[in-house]
Design an enzyme around this catalytic site. Structure first.
Site, mmCIF file in Angstrom:
data_model
loop_
_atom_site.group_PDB
_atom_site.id
_atom_site.type_symbol
_atom_site.label_atom_id
_atom_site.label_comp_id
_atom_site.label_asym_id
_atom_site.label_seq_id
_atom_site.Cartn_x
_atom_site.Cartn_y
_atom_site.Cartn_z
ATOM 1 N N HIS A 182 0.803 -1.022 -0.128
ATOM 2 C CA HIS A 182 0.192 0.021 -0.007
ATOM 3 C C HIS A 182 0.926 1.188 0.047
ATOM 4 O O HIS A 182 2.081 1.270 0.572
ATOM 5 C CB HIS A 182 -0.868 0.061 1.124
ATOM 6 C CG HIS A 182 -1.953 1.018 1.310
ATOM 7 N ND1 HIS A 182 -1.625 2.233 2.045
ATOM 8 C CD2 HIS A 182 -3.105 1.142 0.841
ATOM 9 C CE1 HIS A 182 -2.678 3.215 1.794
ATOM 10 N NE2 HIS A 182 -3.584 2.465 1.187
ATOM 11 N N THR A 184 1.186 3.682 1.876
ATOM 12 C CA THR A 184 1.432 3.872 3.200
ATOM 13 C C THR A 184 2.801 3.168 3.771
ATOM 14 O O THR A 184 3.218 3.466 4.953
ATOM 15 C CB THR A 184 0.586 4.155 4.338
ATOM 16 O OG1 THR A 184 -0.098 2.545 4.396
ATOM 17 C CG2 THR A 184 -0.467 4.867 3.736
ATOM 18 N N LYS A 185 3.293 2.120 3.036
ATOM 19 C CA LYS A 185 4.116 1.107 3.678
ATOM 20 C C LYS A 185 5.710 1.347 2.986
ATOM 21 O O LYS A 185 5.699 2.610 2.176
ATOM 22 C CB LYS A 185 3.876 -0.296 2.956
ATOM 23 C CG LYS A 185 2.633 -0.776 3.542
ATOM 24 C CD LYS A 185 2.453 -0.612 4.800
ATOM 25 C CE LYS A 185 1.222 -1.385 5.553
ATOM 26 N NZ LYS A 185 -0.014 -0.963 5.430
ATOM 27 N N ASN A 186 6.605 1.079 3.529
ATOM 28 C CA ASN A 186 7.959 1.460 3.335
ATOM 29 C C ASN A 186 8.196 1.228 1.734
ATOM 30 O O ASN A 186 8.849 2.308 1.003
ATOM 31 C CB ASN A 186 8.857 0.266 3.704
ATOM 32 C CG ASN A 186 8.965 0.499 5.245
ATOM 33 O OD1 ASN A 186 8.115 1.076 5.752
ATOM 34 N ND2 ASN A 186 10.179 0.324 5.938
ATOM 35 N N LEU A 187 7.577 0.485 0.837
ATOM 36 C CA LEU A 187 7.599 0.385 -0.500
ATOM 37 C C LEU A 187 6.179 0.025 -1.026
ATOM 38 O O LEU A 187 5.405 -0.410 -0.402
ATOM 39 C CB LEU A 187 8.462 -0.964 -0.966
ATOM 40 C CG LEU A 187 9.797 -1.066 -0.511
ATOM 41 C CD1 LEU A 187 10.572 -2.486 -1.152
ATOM 42 C CD2 LEU A 187 10.663 0.034 -1.009
#
Length: 383
Positions: A182, A184-187
């Protein structure tokens, strides 16, 4: 530092996203299962050591596949922490199973193995640990529980790409693991996820369920002349456009993880005097865990302190965020699942937790600014 707003989150961009997307458009192969998908899945296998990785539309989608593979249904129970996103529960509730919510450890906010053990009944079918903030749960204790009671161990590693436990990548220790990509994640790739299959006996059926219950994976591999409908299935594969964007991100996993850990360490160092003075707590990372810098969370004594801290940081130009409402207190959680025990830690978290800006590129002055603002706010304590 100016008072221009520093956002809570900004998606990472490697610089190759547009070029890879153009390659996908030029190839006119936009549906699922093309070269970019294959390259992403190969990178995930290389990183995690999984037997197979399957890209999905989301981590929710991957959890739903895991629920089908586990065979849970009406009358079965699935143990999970109450402090998690709804998808951890809904994936199994959709199959008719009952989510059983248990408490979390106060230092890490990960599932408490003792609480999980106490919740096991003859109806328990699966155990779903969630690696909160990219820090591993106590997988030794949870694996022992799963083995002792013959439970499916399914890792919700939505936040955990690039993190490990005793050297093993998160998502690689359960029979199945799930990742989120998603925004909002790191990747990320806007919306996306992956199912990690660690049990070789599950690979063939996972591929069938992944692609609408058909044998299309075998057809694409040239093993059969025509594919057929043979099982239940979901429409899980994302398009080549999502995979092209994700590949540009996955290629930079090591760099992004290193930079986020450095920011995490800078926050930890800047805030250490306030922690030592007992003014707040930061999330703990056990010695056998290597985190990925996904979240830097602060825990306050009560909601009043947390709200004052958030307001003061906002006035200094720093956007912060709260997090989950515990599922056992939610309307759907009470209707579809049940809590085991009082869950004192999970119940108080919504009023005490505050998350700081945590993304690749946060200005270097931010950790010291946070420490200065909070030190001034709480009795003039300064680093």
């Amino acid at each position: 530092m100016t008072t221009d707003l520093i956002p809570f989150h900004r998606p990472f961009m490697s610089g190759n996203e547009a070029r890879y997307l153009q390659h996908a458009l030029d190839a006119a192969t936009l549906c699922a299962g093309g070269a970019f998908t294959a390259r992403c899945e190969a990178l995930l296998v290389a990183h995690t050591g999984a037997q197979r990785a399957l890209l999905t539309h989301s981590c929710t989608n991957a959890l739903e596949l895991a629920a089908v593979l586990s065979g849970v249904g009406p009358g079965d129970e699935v143990i999970l922490p109450s402090f998690t996103f709804t998808s951890t529960a809904t994936a199994f509730a959709l199959r008719g199973a009952t989510p059983v919510f248990v408490d979390v450890e106060p230092a890490t906010l990960n599932i408490d193995p003792a609480a999980a053990a106490a919740a096991i009944t003859p109806r328990t079918r699966a155990l779903v640990p969630v690696h909160y903030a990219g820090t591993s749960c106590d997988m030794t204790a949870l694996q022992q529980l799963a083995d002792q009671h013959r439970l499916w161990l399914i890792e919700d590693a939505a936040q955990a790409i690039g993190a490990s436990y005793k050297g093993q990548p998160l998502g690689s220790m359960g029979r199945l693991g799930t990742l989120s990509f998603h925004a909002t994640k790191n990747l990320g790739c806007g919306e996306g996820g992956a199912l990690l299959i660690n049990d070789p006996d599950l690979v063939e059926r996972a591929e069938i369920l992944h692609d609408k219950g058909t044998t299309r994976a075998q057809f694409r591999a040239g093993r059969i002349r025509q594919y057929d409908w043979v099982d239940l299935g979901l429409s899980a594969p994302p398009s080549e456009l999502q995979a092209a964007h994700l590949l540009a991100q996955l290629e930079q996993l090591a760099t992004v993880t290193q930079q986020r850990r450095l920011l995490w360490q800078a926050y930890q160092q800047a805030l250490a005097p306030l922690v030592q003075a007992g003014l707040l707590q930061t999330l703990h990372v056990p010695v056998d865990c290597t985190h990925n810098g996904h979240i830097f969370g602060l825990l306050f004594a009560d909601g009043g302190q947390r709200d004052r801290a958030q307001a003061a940081l906002a006035a200094a130009g720093l956007q912060t965020a709260l997090h989950y409402q515990p599922l056992h207190l939610s309307p759907a959680g009470q209707q579809l699942g049940r809590a085991h025990g009082a869950l004192p830690h999970a119940s108080t978290l919504p009023g005490r937790l505050l998350r700081l800006p945590m993304w690749h590129g946060v200005p270097a002055a931010v950790p010291e600014t946070v420490a200065r603002v909070l030190g001034d706010l709480f009795g003039g304590a300064r680093p």
